[in-house]
Design a protein around this motif. Sequence first.
Motif, short mmCIF file in Angstrom:
data_model
loop_
_atom_site.label_atom_id
_atom_site.label_comp_id
_atom_site.label_asym_id
_atom_site.label_seq_id
_atom_site.Cartn_x
_atom_site.Cartn_y
_atom_site.Cartn_z
N ALA A 134 0.82 -1.18 0.02
CA ALA A 134 0.02 -0.01 -0.02
C ALA A 134 0.81 1.29 0.02
O ALA A 134 0.38 2.26 -0.32
CB ALA A 134 -0.79 -0.20 1.20
N ASP A 348 -4.96 -2.61 2.22
CA ASP A 348 -4.13 -2.89 3.51
C ASP A 348 -4.78 -4.31 3.82
O ASP A 348 -4.39 -5.06 4.56
CB ASP A 348 -4.03 -1.95 4.58
CG ASP A 348 -3.35 -0.72 4.26
OD1 ASP A 348 -2.49 -0.76 3.18
OD2 ASP A 348 -3.27 0.21 4.80
N PRO A 373 -5.88 -4.14 9.84
CA PRO A 373 -5.32 -2.98 9.52
C PRO A 373 -5.58 -1.63 10.22
O PRO A 373 -6.89 -1.28 10.38
CB PRO A 373 -5.56 -2.83 7.94
CG PRO A 373 -5.68 -4.35 7.62
CD PRO A 373 -6.40 -5.05 8.82
#
Length: 409
Positions: A134, A348, A373
């Motif tokens: 990411a 994520d 996340p």
Amino acid sequence: MARVDPAVAAARTAVRTALAGLGPGDLVLVACSGGADSLALAAAVSFEARRVGKSVRSRGHAVRAGAVVVDHGLQEGSADVAERAAAQCRALGLDPVLVRGPEGPGQPERPERPEQSGRPDGQDGPARPDGAGAGGPEAAARALRYGAIEEAAAETGAARVLLGHTLDDQAEQVLLGLARGAGARSLGGMPRERGILRRPFLGLRRAQTEAVCAASGLDYWTDPTNLLPEAGSAERFTPLRSRVRGRVLPVLEDTLGPGVAEALARTADQLRDDADLLDTLAADLLDRARAAAVPGPDAEIGPDAEPRPDAEPGEDALDVEVLARAHPALRRRALRLAALAAGCRPTDTTTRHVDALDAFVVSWSGQGPAGLPGGARARRACGRLFLRAAPTGNSDGWTGVRPPTTTQE
């Protein structure tokens, strides 16, 4: 009557469809970088904005057409590139033309230059073999770009924003998804429509947009990071997408024959339709699991159900039995949607996180809470799965949930 260049005609036809339904005086913005794709889009919008809805039965009407140019500030001379792009948009008759710099109001922090990072791919932390993740300069630049576009649309009241992604971009997106082992949603590539965003050129090749610029007398800019380093030249950062473009796709075309990019784009269209249906069914499953987690006359609770204490403030409660009875594909998709609703970023939230949530449902053995996340947490108690967002959104500032049909763009 002068013959229109075939590439120009194709671009105008694509834009005509994207502008359909706009009313007189509505504003459409072109996101323009100064590259061939976005300048070709600007030229086509300039022409078609004067004749929206024109047909044998209608004279059509005009809409307003403007542009937003985002300077990421990642390269020397980027401000000059942005101003040149803006000048060409103005010369095409677009108005307003907004230029957003890397540190404008309300925009994300300027991304780190790739050469300042200790990683060859410009990202922080341990390198991943697939180059995905990411973080990194590409993701930061993308976040800045879309943030600036959304801000410009809100500021001007634009009804639509047009992006210049082409069929080649779509094919590259699918290949990157395949390399990551992504699911159907990611392999579905970029959507033609999402909110006010439109991508009218997803059926056009990059060579066609370059032909439009040549026919229209537009001087487009080529981002050097889109090109592979010449043999023997000093090593420099080359984005993964550029390596797919310059190395992988040509090998596939040479090995499998022409038409690989078109086939990948068709695959994206088919998988996106499938993913849209599955997301709708998964969202319905999630709604039913939420409803059943709250005791009531319509709750789907079995005869041997455990006592049901209330969820703690800020927790999303899901009935485990409802989830367990669902097909694994729908259940896992619903659990991912629940994680997004708890504030987890789509990029994520990996298979590992979904596996941990699924284990609470189908292989419960008293395991403790699982981290998600951005500081979100999940736990199981009394026949229910609870998901709690981080106390202040999450660690990277994500505080909302994208629609189920959203993918990385």
